[in-house]
Design a protein around this motif. Structure first.
Motif, PDB file in Angstrom:
ATOM      1  N   ALA A 189       0.830  -1.212   0.000  1.00  0.00           N
ATOM      2  CA  ALA A 189       0.000   0.000   0.000  1.00  0.00           C
ATOM      3  C   ALA A 189       0.862   1.258   0.000  1.00  0.00           C
ATOM      4  O   ALA A 189       2.026   1.248   0.423  1.00  0.00           O
ATOM      5  CB  ALA A 189      -0.920  -0.003   1.219  1.00  0.00           C
ATOM      6  N   VAL A 190       0.259   2.329  -0.484  1.00  0.00           N
ATOM      7  CA  VAL A 190       0.936   3.626  -0.497  1.00  0.00           C
ATOM      8  C   VAL A 190       1.151   4.082   0.932  1.00  0.00           C
ATOM      9  O   VAL A 190       0.244   4.028   1.760  1.00  0.00           O
ATOM     10  CB  VAL A 190       0.088   4.669  -1.265  1.00  0.00           C
ATOM     11  CG1 VAL A 190       0.799   6.020  -1.305  1.00  0.00           C
ATOM     12  CG2 VAL A 190      -0.217   4.184  -2.669  1.00  0.00           C
ATOM     13  N   ALA A 191       2.358   4.534   1.223  1.00  0.00           N
ATOM     14  CA  ALA A 191       2.704   4.948   2.589  1.00  0.00           C
ATOM     15  C   ALA A 191       2.542   6.459   2.741  1.00  0.00           C
ATOM     16  O   ALA A 191       2.898   7.224   1.839  1.00  0.00           O
ATOM     17  CB  ALA A 191       4.138   4.554   2.912  1.00  0.00           C
ATOM     18  N   GLY A 192       2.012   6.886   3.895  1.00  0.00           N
ATOM     19  CA  GLY A 192       1.948   8.298   4.239  1.00  0.00           C
ATOM     20  C   GLY A 192       1.202   9.140   3.230  1.00  0.00           C
ATOM     21  O   GLY A 192       0.160   8.771   2.707  1.00  0.00           O
ATOM     22  N   GLN A 193       1.769  10.298   2.913  1.00  0.00           N
ATOM     23  CA  GLN A 193       1.139  11.263   2.020  1.00  0.00           C
ATOM     24  C   GLN A 193       1.587  11.115   0.571  1.00  0.00           C
ATOM     25  O   GLN A 193       1.294  11.956  -0.275  1.00  0.00           O
ATOM     26  CB  GLN A 193       1.456  12.695   2.501  1.00  0.00           C
ATOM     27  CG  GLN A 193       0.959  12.984   3.907  1.00  0.00           C
ATOM     28  CD  GLN A 193      -0.551  12.821   4.017  1.00  0.00           C
ATOM     29  OE1 GLN A 193      -1.294  13.342   3.182  1.00  0.00           O
ATOM     30  NE2 GLN A 193      -1.013  12.111   5.037  1.00  0.00           N
ATOM     31  N   GLN A 194       2.346  10.062   0.259  1.00  0.00           N
ATOM     32  CA  GLN A 194       2.867   9.881  -1.086  1.00  0.00           C
ATOM     33  C   GLN A 194       1.727   9.659  -2.082  1.00  0.00           C
ATOM     34  O   GLN A 194       0.753   8.973  -1.791  1.00  0.00           O
ATOM     35  CB  GLN A 194       3.820   8.686  -1.118  1.00  0.00           C
ATOM     36  CG  GLN A 194       4.565   8.519  -2.444  1.00  0.00           C
ATOM     37  CD  GLN A 194       5.512   7.316  -2.421  1.00  0.00           C
ATOM     38  OE1 GLN A 194       5.368   6.428  -1.587  1.00  0.00           O
ATOM     39  NE2 GLN A 194       6.479   7.304  -3.325  1.00  0.00           N
ATOM     40  N   HIS A 195       1.849  10.272  -3.263  1.00  0.00           N
ATOM     41  CA  HIS A 195       0.840  10.077  -4.298  1.00  0.00           C
ATOM     42  C   HIS A 195       0.966   8.664  -4.851  1.00  0.00           C
ATOM     43  O   HIS A 195       2.066   8.145  -5.027  1.00  0.00           O
ATOM     44  CB  HIS A 195       1.037  11.101  -5.415  1.00  0.00           C
ATOM     45  CG  HIS A 195      -0.101  11.133  -6.395  1.00  0.00           C
ATOM     46  ND1 HIS A 195      -0.171  10.296  -7.484  1.00  0.00           N
ATOM     47  CD2 HIS A 195      -1.219  11.912  -6.447  1.00  0.00           C
ATOM     48  CE1 HIS A 195      -1.275  10.539  -8.170  1.00  0.00           C
ATOM     49  NE2 HIS A 195      -1.924  11.522  -7.561  1.00  0.00           N
ATOM     50  N   TRP A 196      -0.187   8.056  -5.162  1.00  0.00           N
ATOM     51  CA  TRP A 196      -0.174   6.646  -5.585  1.00  0.00           C
ATOM     52  C   TRP A 196       0.627   6.438  -6.861  1.00  0.00           C
ATOM     53  O   TRP A 196       1.281   5.411  -7.021  1.00  0.00           O
ATOM     54  CB  TRP A 196      -1.607   6.131  -5.761  1.00  0.00           C
ATOM     55  CG  TRP A 196      -2.363   6.700  -6.924  1.00  0.00           C
ATOM     56  CD1 TRP A 196      -3.186   7.779  -6.927  1.00  0.00           C
ATOM     57  CD2 TRP A 196      -2.334   6.224  -8.278  1.00  0.00           C
ATOM     58  NE1 TRP A 196      -3.681   8.006  -8.177  1.00  0.00           N
ATOM     59  CE2 TRP A 196      -3.181   7.072  -9.043  1.00  0.00           C
ATOM     60  CE3 TRP A 196      -1.698   5.170  -8.921  1.00  0.00           C
ATOM     61  CZ2 TRP A 196      -3.393   6.890 -10.402  1.00  0.00           C
ATOM     62  CZ3 TRP A 196      -1.908   4.980 -10.280  1.00  0.00           C
ATOM     63  CH2 TRP A 196      -2.737   5.831 -11.006  1.00  0.00           C
ATOM     64  N   LEU A 197       0.625   7.426  -7.779  1.00  0.00           N
ATOM     65  CA  LEU A 197       1.341   7.250  -9.041  1.00  0.00           C
ATOM     66  C   LEU A 197       2.860   7.317  -8.834  1.00  0.00           C
ATOM     67  O   LEU A 197       3.621   6.604  -9.496  1.00  0.00           O
ATOM     68  CB  LEU A 197       0.895   8.302 -10.055  1.00  0.00           C
ATOM     69  CG  LEU A 197       1.284   8.053 -11.510  1.00  0.00           C
ATOM     70  CD1 LEU A 197       0.772   6.699 -11.995  1.00  0.00           C
ATOM     71  CD2 LEU A 197       0.768   9.155 -12.416  1.00  0.00           C
ATOM     72  N   ASP A 198       3.286   8.161  -7.893  1.00  0.00           N
ATOM     73  CA  ASP A 198       4.719   8.204  -7.558  1.00  0.00           C
ATOM     74  C   ASP A 198       5.152   6.881  -6.919  1.00  0.00           C
ATOM     75  O   ASP A 198       6.231   6.355  -7.204  1.00  0.00           O
ATOM     76  CB  ASP A 198       5.005   9.362  -6.598  1.00  0.00           C
ATOM     77  CG  ASP A 198       4.735  10.714  -7.247  1.00  0.00           C
ATOM     78  OD1 ASP A 198       4.834  10.801  -8.480  1.00  0.00           O
ATOM     79  OD2 ASP A 198       4.411  11.667  -6.510  1.00  0.00           O
ATOM     80  N   HIS A 199       4.286   6.358  -6.061  1.00  0.00           N
ATOM     81  CA  HIS A 199       4.569   5.072  -5.411  1.00  0.00           C
ATOM     82  C   HIS A 199       4.668   3.960  -6.454  1.00  0.00           C
ATOM     83  O   HIS A 199       5.572   3.119  -6.414  1.00  0.00           O
ATOM     84  CB  HIS A 199       3.452   4.773  -4.403  1.00  0.00           C
ATOM     85  CG  HIS A 199       3.554   3.428  -3.742  1.00  0.00           C
ATOM     86  ND1 HIS A 199       4.650   3.015  -3.014  1.00  0.00           N
ATOM     87  CD2 HIS A 199       2.672   2.378  -3.709  1.00  0.00           C
ATOM     88  CE1 HIS A 199       4.449   1.793  -2.566  1.00  0.00           C
ATOM     89  NE2 HIS A 199       3.259   1.384  -2.976  1.00  0.00           N
TER      90      HIS A 199
END
Length: 835
Positions: A189-199
């Motif tokens: 899963a995406v961690a913290g405030q990171q945008h899903w596309l960057d992840h």
């Protein structure tokens, strides 16, 4: 191919078709249903005619056709061919034809007997595409009415939640095993405030570093759309060695060659990273995939009936879709799927995708129905009924375009429009333009090319800026196709089209777009944005050259979540003088009467409107009686029933009727709720407004009697018997019964008057027990009970102790159930009994 699980089922399938015209086949991923099955059918002696196989996606149709043709050691277009929108590779020798994009529907419409076709295969029917649902409905009707020898095979990866057996109750049902290797599922899963596309981009990059030179190690990444694919492709291209890794986008707008590059092994032997939309979910085998990275998102189109526009929004995929995507990693060997969401969130995803018919614009489908001779979607054997509002809006637009008449029957204009093979809006525009002049028709073809084109560069909202694109490339080819279909191709050279594009005038372009989009004619609001004829609000970018234009026709706008107005992407200025002549048919003139609170009287005016846009109005000096009554009725609807003179009993009357409807439904009690009364003012109130000219006169009407008299005398009597307004007590008192919206009947009575009663009264033929509010001699509440017998045995003892001291002159017997009731004090009661 011979080792695929579907091969073990082929004898059973042949036997089933020997006795059944319909077969339903459940075959999970890897079974070979899309490839090995139609390949084997080519050698079945009992199939002498052609086989049609419907694929929901163009990429899959081409790929499957190429694969099966290669297995027959032939070129596509010989024994095996395909036909998709804008491209066809078939010949007189073609026996297996793979079609998509509504091609099957058109084939059935043009030849309802499907001459020369023995078998129709519906592949991936679980995806519930609109064209698939419609094609199946038409094929079933052809089979039942014209071709009882036609065979239909419906294939699905899963039958869960799919009512195929209800639609085809006599079909044979077969099930094949799938064939996939184990796939390890990893949740990241995406961690913290990171945008899903960057992840996702970082996950793909890290995974690419672990690619080895042996085994299926290519990576398939699922993304929602073209924009995300291009962004991730750029990120990876800047960080990976292009001599070692090939980055291959895969989405619908790409050319066949670019799609093949993503599907097939890299010609230079490089490892591939395929960045795909959900076109790769099923029916498409991409060579070498060993790892799937799933964003968990899709771009979903959903039609908004309030605005008449289809919104593209980012949505989570379903669990079924996630399973399909993960299976792509296990087609050739054991693989891995990385899901970029949490395992707990996975359990909250929808089990399966909603069918497209539940959320789509249905205008084209309604046109298909009308051409087939159906006047309603209910006339077709559909897996799912569409939302009634969406269907109603579709028929309404077709009537406005003169495609169907008032009974939804296809007109001659509608028939010609259908045979052009484009959206009804554009077809109407093309035909209307041709009836005006050949030059205007040529301009309409250029506009149609733009409106159907994909991937045009952004050059502001003015569609005039794009006209030169319609003379070249795919848009130009589309424009020339419309010229051919209008039989005008011989009249215009390439140079002629270029000249028409260069010298086009806003007046002509605005006229043509208004013919196609009459509901999207737009007038400036003066402060911000525009109002469309359908009532929707839209805005233009403040920097756009059209931003200060008083009138527009909007060809393309999109809604955005959280925004109250859609954003305009394609439009053209519109000259309002067109409403006097060329667009006069779009103007509705009617008389509008309203109530002026300041003047205290009805006012009327004659209005000319385009949809909901007011063009002009003029005052009517002396409204007639019908207009005054209509104004009063509309005013009451706006203000609510409270402005009328209501007897206080109305609320109780409504509550009793509501309760009667639930307790005695067989009696057909009418709905007298506020909403029902407001909706039916013309019936029960309007006839009594003939002499009412102002609000004081209105408030003198006995409206309660008018409402009550909507019940017949026998109904009034039955209501009084079922749910009386009072209850007679032995003391001679008629205690009022209050009916509450919760369904409770409340009897308020002094406790002394209930002496001698064994239990609470029963109403509605014993279905409703009265709740009793027992009062002190001073009419204050003492107890609330729906079980008087239990009250006497228990709580009364405490009440008696307290009340004897407070009201010593009144009776508080030890055995109230066997004591005569009274309204008086002990002394007066004793005196009355002695006398």
């Amino acid at each position: 191919m011979n080792n695929l699980p579907i091969h073990s089922l082929l004898p059973s399938l042949r036997d089933a078709f020997a006795t059944h015209a319909q077969v339903i086949l459940e075959a999970p991923t890897g079974a070979g249903k899309s490839t090995a099955l139609p390949l084997a059918m080519l050698d079945w002696a009992e199939i002498s005619g052609r086989i049609l196989m419907l694929e929901p996606r163009r990429v899959a149709a081409r790929s499957v056709a190429q694969f099966i043709a290669s297995c027959r050691q032939q070129a596509v277009g010989q024994e095996v061919g395909f036909r998709v929108r804008g491209e066809a590779k078939v010949s007189r020798d073609t026996r297996l034809e793979i079609v998509t994009e509504g091609i099957l529907t058109r084939m059935i419409q043009q030849d309802p007997e499907l001459t020369g076709i023995d078998m129709i295969i519906f592949d991936e029917i679980h995806e519930r595409h609109l064209t698939t649902d419609l094609g199946l409905a038409l094929a079933l009707e052809v089979q039942s009415s014209l071709r009882d020898d036609l065979k239909i095979l419906a294939m699905s990866a899963t039958l869960s939640g799919l009512a195929l057996s209800e639609l085809m109750p006599y079909a044979a049902l077969l099930k094949s095993e799938g064939r996939t290797f184990p796939v390890e599922i990893i949740y990241r899963a995406v961690a913290g405030q990171q945008h899903w596309l960057d992840h996702l981009s970082r996950t793909v990059l890290d995974s690419a570093a672990s690619i080895t030179d042996s085994g299926p190690q290519d990576i398939l990444v699922f993304l929602p759309g073209k924009a995300e694919i291009l962004r991730v492709a750029q990120y990876l291209a800047e960080r990976l060695d292009g001599s070692r890794v090939a980055i291959c986008p895969l989405y619908g707008e790409l050319s066949a060659q670019e799609q093949d590059r993503a599907i097939k092994a890299d010609a230079s032997g490089r490892r591939k990273i395929v960045l795909s939309t959900n076109v790769a979910e099923s029916s498409l085998t991409i060579e070498g995939i060993g790892l799937v990275i799933d964003s968990g998102y899709k771009r979903q189109a959903s039609f908004n009936p309030k605005t008449g526009v289809t919104r593209l929004s980012l949505k989570r995929i379903s669990q079924a879709s996630a399973t399909q995507r993960a299976g792509r990693a296990g087609r050739l060997a054991a693989g891995v799927c990385i899901r970029l969401w949490g395992q707990e969130e996975h359990q909250r995803l929808l089990k399966a995708d909603e069918p497209e018919i539940s959320q789509a614009d249905l205008v084209s489908m309604a046109h298909d129905c009308a051409y087939w001779g159906a006047k309603s979607f209910s006339d077709l054997l559909l897996l799912t009924a569409p939302p009634s509002v969406n269907e109603a809006l579709a028929w309404q637009l077709l009537r406005r375009l003169d495609v169907v008449d008032g009974q939804n029957k296809l007109t001659a204009h509608g028939k010609a429009a259908y045979e052009l093979g484009c959206h009804p809006r554009l077809a109407h525009m093309l035909l209307a333009a041709k009836s005006h002049s050949t030059e205007l028709a040529a301009l309409a073809c250029l506009l149609a090319g733009i409106l159907e084109a994909r991937g045009l560069p952004r050059k502001g909202a003015d569609i005039m800026n794009y006209l030169h694109f319609a003379t070249q490339g795919s848009a130009g080819q589309q424009a020339k196709q419309w010229l051919r279909k209008l039989a005008l191709d011989s009249k215009f050279t390439q140079a002629d089209l270029g000249a028409i594009a260069s010298h086009a005038h806003h007046r002509d372009v605005g006229l043509l777009l208004a013919l196609a989009y009459p509901d999207r004619i737009a007038k400036s609001r003066g402060v911000e944005g525009y109002q469309l004829a359908n009532g929707t609000g839209v805005v233009l970018s403040a920097e756009d050259a059209l931003a200060q234009t008083p009138w527009l026709v909007v060809a393309d706008f999109q809604e955005t979540e959280g925004k109250t107005a859609g954003r305009v992407y394609l439009a053209c200025p519109l000259q309002p003088s067109l409403f006097d002549h060329e667009l006069a048919d779009l103007v509705d003139t009617h008389e509008q009467c309203g109530w002026d609170e300041t003047k205290g009287r009805a006012v009327a005016e004659r209005q000319a409107k385009v949809g909901q846009i007011l063009l002009k109005s003029e005052t009517i000096a002396n409204p007639n009686r019908a207009q005054i009554v209509a104004a009063l009725v509309n005013y009451i609807r706006q203000q609510g029933l409270q402005i009328l003179n209501w007897n206080a009993n109305l609320e109780q009357f409504q509550a009793r009727l509501h309760l009667a409807r639930s307790l005695d439904p067989t009696a057909d009690w009418p709905d007298m709720s506020d909403a029902a009364l407001l909706a039916d003012l013309e019936t029960w109130l309007a006839p009594y407004l003939e002499n009412v000219n102002n609000l004081p006169q209105l408030q003198k009407l006995d409206c309660f009697s008018l409402v009550m008299n909507q019940l017949s005398w026998s109904q009034q009597q039955a209501l009084d018997a079922l749910l009386p307004t009072s209850w007679p007590l032995a003391t001679g008192t008629f205690a009022p019964i209050v009916y509450e919206t919760s369904g409770r009947a409340l009897l308020r009575v002094r406790l002394q008057e209930t002496f001698g009663m064994a239990d609470s009264p029963l109403l509605a033929q014993g279905k409703l027990k009265v709740t009793m509010e027992l009062l002190s001699p001073a009419q204050r509440p003492l107890a609330l009970t729906a079980d008087l017998a239990s009250f006497w045995q228990g709580p009364y003892v405490e009440v008696k102790k307290e009340m004897r001291g407070r009201y010593p002159k009144h009776l508080w017997p030890d055995d109230p159930a066997n004591t005569l009731p009274t309204k008086f004090t002990k002394k007066k009661t004793l005196g009355l009994s002695q006398s």
